[in-house]
Enzyme design. Structure first.
Site, PDB file in Angstrom:
ATOM      1  N   LYS A  36     -33.616  21.784  -6.220  1.00  0.00           N
ATOM      2  CA  LYS A  36     -32.794  22.984  -6.483  1.00  0.00           C
ATOM      3  C   LYS A  36     -31.514  22.472  -7.128  1.00  0.00           C
ATOM      4  CE  LYS A  36     -29.858  26.447  -5.374  1.00  0.00           C
ATOM      5  NZ  LYS A  36     -28.743  26.002  -6.260  1.00  0.00           N
ATOM      6  N   TRP A  89     -22.691  20.028  -7.617  1.00  0.00           N
ATOM      7  CA  TRP A  89     -22.389  19.930  -9.047  1.00  0.00           C
ATOM      8  C   TRP A  89     -21.621  18.685  -9.423  1.00  0.00           C
ATOM      9  CZ3 TRP A  89     -17.251  19.424  -8.839  1.00  0.00           C
ATOM     10  CH2 TRP A  89     -16.583  20.062  -7.784  1.00  0.00           C
ATOM     11  N   ASN A  90     -21.035  17.967  -8.432  1.00  0.00           N
ATOM     12  CA  ASN A  90     -20.039  16.961  -8.839  1.00  0.00           C
ATOM     13  C   ASN A  90     -20.639  15.701  -9.435  1.00  0.00           C
ATOM     14  OD1 ASN A  90     -20.935  16.310  -6.205  1.00  0.00           O
ATOM     15  ND2 ASN A  90     -19.084  15.139  -5.813  1.00  0.00           N
ATOM     16  N   GLU A  94     -25.787  15.033   3.328  1.00  0.00           N
ATOM     17  CA  GLU A  94     -24.646  14.269   2.806  1.00  0.00           C
ATOM     18  C   GLU A  94     -23.556  15.293   2.528  1.00  0.00           C
ATOM     19  OE1 GLU A  94     -24.284  11.119   2.683  1.00  0.00           O
ATOM     20  OE2 GLU A  94     -26.304  10.307   2.751  1.00  0.00           O
ATOM     21  N   GLU A 147     -28.619   7.526   2.408  1.00  0.00           N
ATOM     22  CA  GLU A 147     -29.209   7.550   1.071  1.00  0.00           C
ATOM     23  C   GLU A 147     -29.025   6.175   0.459  1.00  0.00           C
ATOM     24  OE1 GLU A 147     -27.815  11.012  -1.162  1.00  0.00           O
ATOM     25  OE2 GLU A 147     -29.571  12.063  -0.377  1.00  0.00           O
ATOM     26  N   GLY A 196     -19.150  16.474   3.349  1.00  0.00           N
ATOM     27  CA  GLY A 196     -17.811  16.168   2.852  1.00  0.00           C
ATOM     28  C   GLY A 196     -17.191  14.933   3.471  1.00  0.00           C
ATOM     29  N   GLU A 253     -11.048  18.404   3.457  1.00  0.00           N
ATOM     30  CA  GLU A 253     -11.438  17.905   2.137  1.00  0.00           C
ATOM     31  C   GLU A 253     -10.910  18.874   1.078  1.00  0.00           C
ATOM     32  OE1 GLU A 253     -15.558  18.437   0.803  1.00  0.00           O
ATOM     33  OE2 GLU A 253     -15.575  16.281   0.434  1.00  0.00           O
ATOM     34  N   SER A 256     -27.766  22.579  -9.004  1.00  0.00           N
ATOM     35  CA  SER A 256     -26.546  23.333  -8.716  1.00  0.00           C
ATOM     36  C   SER A 256     -26.372  24.396  -9.788  1.00  0.00           C
ATOM     37  CB  SER A 256     -25.331  22.404  -8.725  1.00  0.00           C
ATOM     38  OG  SER A 256     -24.158  23.202  -8.798  1.00  0.00           O
ATOM     39  N   GLU A 257     -26.128  25.612  -9.356  1.00  0.00           N
ATOM     40  CA  GLU A 257     -25.958  26.707 -10.319  1.00  0.00           C
ATOM     41  C   GLU A 257     -24.711  26.544 -11.179  1.00  0.00           C
ATOM     42  OE1 GLU A 257     -25.726  26.739  -7.042  1.00  0.00           O
ATOM     43  OE2 GLU A 257     -24.826  28.579  -6.254  1.00  0.00           O
ATOM     44  N   CYS A 279     -17.071  13.125  -2.712  1.00  0.00           N
ATOM     45  CA  CYS A 279     -17.149  13.169  -1.248  1.00  0.00           C
ATOM     46  C   CYS A 279     -16.489  11.946  -0.630  1.00  0.00           C
ATOM     47  CB  CYS A 279     -18.605  13.263  -0.822  1.00  0.00           C
ATOM     48  SG  CYS A 279     -19.601  12.004  -1.606  1.00  0.00           S
ATOM     49  N   GLY A 318     -22.203  14.130   7.796  1.00  0.00           N
ATOM     50  CA  GLY A 318     -23.628  14.286   7.560  1.00  0.00           C
ATOM     51  C   GLY A 318     -24.520  13.493   8.472  1.00  0.00           C
TER      52      GLY A 318
HETATM   53  P1  NAD Z   1     -22.110  23.655  -1.920  1.00  0.00           P
HETATM   54  O1  NAD Z   1     -22.384  23.355  -0.488  1.00  0.00           O
HETATM   55  O2  NAD Z   1     -21.350  24.862  -2.265  1.00  0.00           O
HETATM   56  O3  NAD Z   1     -23.487  23.759  -2.728  1.00  0.00           O
HETATM   57  C1  NAD Z   1     -24.433  22.708  -2.714  1.00  0.00           C
HETATM   58  C2  NAD Z   1     -25.807  23.276  -3.029  1.00  0.00           C
HETATM   59  O4  NAD Z   1     -26.227  24.088  -1.949  1.00  0.00           O
HETATM   60  C3  NAD Z   1     -25.850  24.142  -4.281  1.00  0.00           C
HETATM   61  O5  NAD Z   1     -27.033  23.853  -5.002  1.00  0.00           O
HETATM   62  C4  NAD Z   1     -25.907  25.550  -3.695  1.00  0.00           C
HETATM   63  O6  NAD Z   1     -26.545  26.485  -4.527  1.00  0.00           O
HETATM   64  C5  NAD Z   1     -26.736  25.305  -2.446  1.00  0.00           C
HETATM   65  N1  NAD Z   1     -26.596  26.333  -1.415  1.00  0.00           N
HETATM   66  C6  NAD Z   1     -25.547  27.159  -1.180  1.00  0.00           C
HETATM   67  N2  NAD Z   1     -25.825  27.986  -0.149  1.00  0.00           N
HETATM   68  C7  NAD Z   1     -27.064  27.655   0.293  1.00  0.00           C
HETATM   69  C8  NAD Z   1     -27.894  28.119   1.338  1.00  0.00           C
HETATM   70  N3  NAD Z   1     -27.520  29.119   2.156  1.00  0.00           N
HETATM   71  N4  NAD Z   1     -29.107  27.554   1.515  1.00  0.00           N
HETATM   72  C9  NAD Z   1     -29.498  26.539   0.719  1.00  0.00           C
HETATM   73  N5  NAD Z   1     -28.770  26.051  -0.295  1.00  0.00           N
HETATM   74  C10 NAD Z   1     -27.556  26.596  -0.511  1.00  0.00           C
HETATM   75  O7  NAD Z   1     -21.429  22.318  -2.490  1.00  0.00           O
HETATM   76  P2  NAD Z   1     -20.815  22.065  -3.947  1.00  0.00           P
HETATM   77  O8  NAD Z   1     -19.570  22.874  -4.060  1.00  0.00           O
HETATM   78  O9  NAD Z   1     -21.888  22.225  -4.954  1.00  0.00           O
HETATM   79  O10 NAD Z   1     -20.459  20.513  -3.862  1.00  0.00           O
HETATM   80  C11 NAD Z   1     -19.266  20.022  -3.344  1.00  0.00           C
HETATM   81  C12 NAD Z   1     -19.481  19.521  -1.929  1.00  0.00           C
HETATM   82  O11 NAD Z   1     -20.498  18.528  -1.914  1.00  0.00           O
HETATM   83  C13 NAD Z   1     -18.263  18.849  -1.353  1.00  0.00           C
HETATM   84  O12 NAD Z   1     -18.028  19.283  -0.050  1.00  0.00           O
HETATM   85  C14 NAD Z   1     -18.626  17.365  -1.338  1.00  0.00           C
HETATM   86  O13 NAD Z   1     -17.985  16.612  -0.380  1.00  0.00           O
HETATM   87  C15 NAD Z   1     -20.092  17.426  -1.126  1.00  0.00           C
HETATM   88  N6  NAD Z   1     -20.706  16.180  -1.611  1.00  0.00           N
HETATM   89  C16 NAD Z   1     -21.110  15.243  -0.706  1.00  0.00           C
HETATM   90  C17 NAD Z   1     -21.663  14.031  -1.140  1.00  0.00           C
HETATM   91  C18 NAD Z   1     -22.127  12.971  -0.171  1.00  0.00           C
HETATM   92  O14 NAD Z   1     -22.883  12.081  -0.577  1.00  0.00           O
HETATM   93  N7  NAD Z   1     -21.730  13.003   1.098  1.00  0.00           N
HETATM   94  C19 NAD Z   1     -21.792  13.787  -2.503  1.00  0.00           C
HETATM   95  C20 NAD Z   1     -21.353  14.773  -3.397  1.00  0.00           C
HETATM   96  C21 NAD Z   1     -20.820  15.969  -2.938  1.00  0.00           C
END
Ligand code: NAD
Length: 496
Positions: free
Chosen positions: A187, A163-164, A261, A475, A263, A398, A189-190, A296, A471
């Site tokens: 997919k 979502w961020n 990608e 990208e 944390g 993180e 973000s919800e 991230c 990760g």
């Molecule tokens: P999250 O892992 O909770 O959710 C990410 C996505 O995964 C959502 O769409 C969610 O619905 C889906 N998801 C959840 N469970 C799943 C499953 N079992 N199977 C498949 N999909 C599933 O992350 P978040 O809270 O939305 O985002 C924050 C995180 O994202 C932080 O840890 C941040 O560091 C990371 N992030 C990383 C980067 C990068 O480029 N490295 C960029 C942005 C955010």
């Protein structure tokens, strides 16, 4: 391809457009259940988004699969031109997309959301020009055998978003995937799906039906159904470390390529000869304080040489105190809200742990807006944590909030070791005017994206990705398209 789509002028109307549906085969396809999406700034329900089941997820994969061979048969440069045209269309509609994004993420419209949409359009334009770079090699294997490699698309790509920064991260996945001849199921973000739908629908006008599909739902239902789907040939995921592990396992079960990608806990090393002004500005931009630290790559471990420490801390506090926290839609606002109450509680929990640590100091900057309709709980203050041991959870984990650890250092070897003492390896920055030291540090820091005297965010043409638990894969850049959205085939032709 659908024709003449014009987004509604009113953000709330745009949000209502995507009530309880998926974008499958370029059509609005209703689904059986919905989930509420909240406005983090007010706590009010913003709209209802699809809560897709496994069957509804399958429908999107089938649409992408059906569109696959015709899309792959289009010359690569023509595919690129379509993607670039989508980028120009997104730019033309950037304000409405940014308004929707600000409402669902709580990110400030001026400091965050408009820039995110513009960067997203730029990513589409960048990859749109790379169609003719999908080249193979000829190999001097044997003069009587023509030996070469070709690049082929993988098939249906599943792109899972957090979502961020949902729009930039979506485009970094779908633009190279599409130009390389794959079809895609996104997919969303919800927590923040609506701007994703809107931006994708703008792009879809330039693509054949079914080439790009967008679905929403929970990770447990929709996300898991997508990653385990037999017709998904590649998974590209951005999100948390824990979910990344699950997604990786799901890909492993079917032996399909997975990019992750995840944390980070990125160090920023300020040396004794660094510019105070530049490094303080770099700490504010690098910590992504205007995004509430929800990044991230956030420079969340800041190591300052003891000779600069007091001046750095004073200047940083003064700058943070001057940032305005408030309504994300207010043009005066620098910093909006945390995404939701659960994440706000996580952030508060880490700060409480620091407060309870003997010898540690917690400094809160700025002020929460008062006397408004806004929900006060989600406006976390920029916070600095001082004098924590390196093995403290606030130093190792993180936090994903506006909380930076500031550590003092005196010995260069020691600070490099402390900076590398992390399970993550996403980004790092070094601040020094000494070229030899800069080169030494960049070679020794264990991070995929290392910068000196600056703290840029992701750039479309610069490859980006983490080491360790941050990760797998890259990208952005041509490298990412070739390595992660194509497969290489070797062809050997006997000439006798
Ligand atoms: P999250 O892992 O909770 O959710 C990410 C996505 O995964 C959502 O769409 C969610 O619905 C889906 N998801 C959840 N469970 C799943 C499953 N079992 N199977 C498949 N999909 C599933 O992350 P978040 O809270 O939305 O985002 C924050 C995180 O994202 C932080 O840890 C941040 O560091 C990371 N992030 C990383 C980067 C990068 O480029 N490295 C960029 C942005 C955010």
């Amino acid at each position: 391809m659908t024709v003449s789509f014009t987004p509604p002028a009113d953000p709330q109307a745009a949000i209502a457009t995507y009530r309880n549906l998926n974008l499958v085969g370029s059509r609005h396809v209703p689904v059986s259940a919905s989930l509420d999406v909240l406005n983090p700034a007010t706590g009010a329900v913003l709209g209802q988004a699809a809560a897709s089941t496994a069957a509804e997820t399958d429908a999107a994969v089938q649409a992408a699969k059906a569109a696959g061979s015709a899309w792959a048969a289009i010359p690569a440069r023509e595919r690129g031109k379509a993607v670039a045209a989508g980028g120009r269309a997104l730019l033309a509609h950037f304000e409405i997309v940014a308004q929707v994004l600000a409402r669902e993420t709580g990110k400030a419209i001026r400091t965050e959301c408009r820039g995110e949409v513009k960067t997203s359009a730029d990513i589409l334009e960048f990859y749109g020009g790379l169609g003719s770079e999908l080249k193979g090699e000829t190999i001097p294997f044997n003069p009587r055998m023509l030996t070469m490699t070709t690049r082929e698309p993988l098939g249906v790509v599943a792109a899972i978003l957090p979502w961020n920064v949902p729009l930039v991260l979506m485009m970094l996945k779908i633009a190279p995937a599409l130009v390389a001849g794959n079809t895609v199921v996104v997919k969303a973000s919800e927590e923040a799906p609506f701007a994703t739908y809107l931006a994708a629908e703008i792009l879809m006008q330039h693509l054949p039906d079914g080439v790009l599909n967008v679905i929403n739902g929970t990770g447990a239902d929709c996300g898991a159904a997508l990653t385990s789907h037999a017709d998904v040939a590649k998974i590209t995921f951005t999100g948390s470390e824990a979910v990344g592990e699950t997604v990786y396992k799901s890909g492993a079960e079917r032996i399909v390529p997975v990019s992750l990608e995840l944390g980070g806990k990125s160090p920023m090393i300020v040396c004794d000869d660094a510019s105070l002004e530049k490094s303080v500005a770099g700490a504010i931009s690098g910590m992504r304080f205007t995004r509430q630290g929800q990044s991230c790559t956030a420079s969340s471990r800041i190591y300052v040489h003891e000779s600069l420490y007091d001046a750095f801390l004073a200047a940083l506090r003064a700058e943070l105190d001057s940032l305005k926290i408030g309504d994300p839609l207010d043009e005066e606002t620098d910093i909006g809200t945390i995404i939701n109450a659960k994440q706000a509680a996580v952030v508060a929990g880490y700060v409480a742990q620091a407060e309870a640590t003997p010898g540690a100091t917690v400094i809160r900057c700025g002020a929460v807006p008062e006397g408004t309709e806004l929900s006060p709980d989600l406006f976390a203050l920029p916070t600095l944590l001082l004098d924590l041991p390196e093995d403290h959870p606030c130093v190792q984990n993180e936090i994903f909030g506006p909380v930076a650890v500031i550590q003092k250092w005196s010995d260069y070897e020691d600070v490099i070791a402390r900076a590398n003492d992390s399970r993550y390896g996403l980004a790092a920055t070094v601040w020094t005017e000494n070229l030899s030291r800069a080169l030494d540090a960049t070679s020794r820091l264990n991070a995929g994206y290392v910068q000196v005297n600056q703290n840029l965010t992701i750039q479309p043409n610069v490859s980006y990705g983490g080491f360790g638990r941050s990760g797998l894969g890259k990208e952005a850049s041509l490298e990412a398209m070739l390595a992660h959205f194509t497969r290489s085939k070797t062809i050997v032709i006997a000439m006798d």
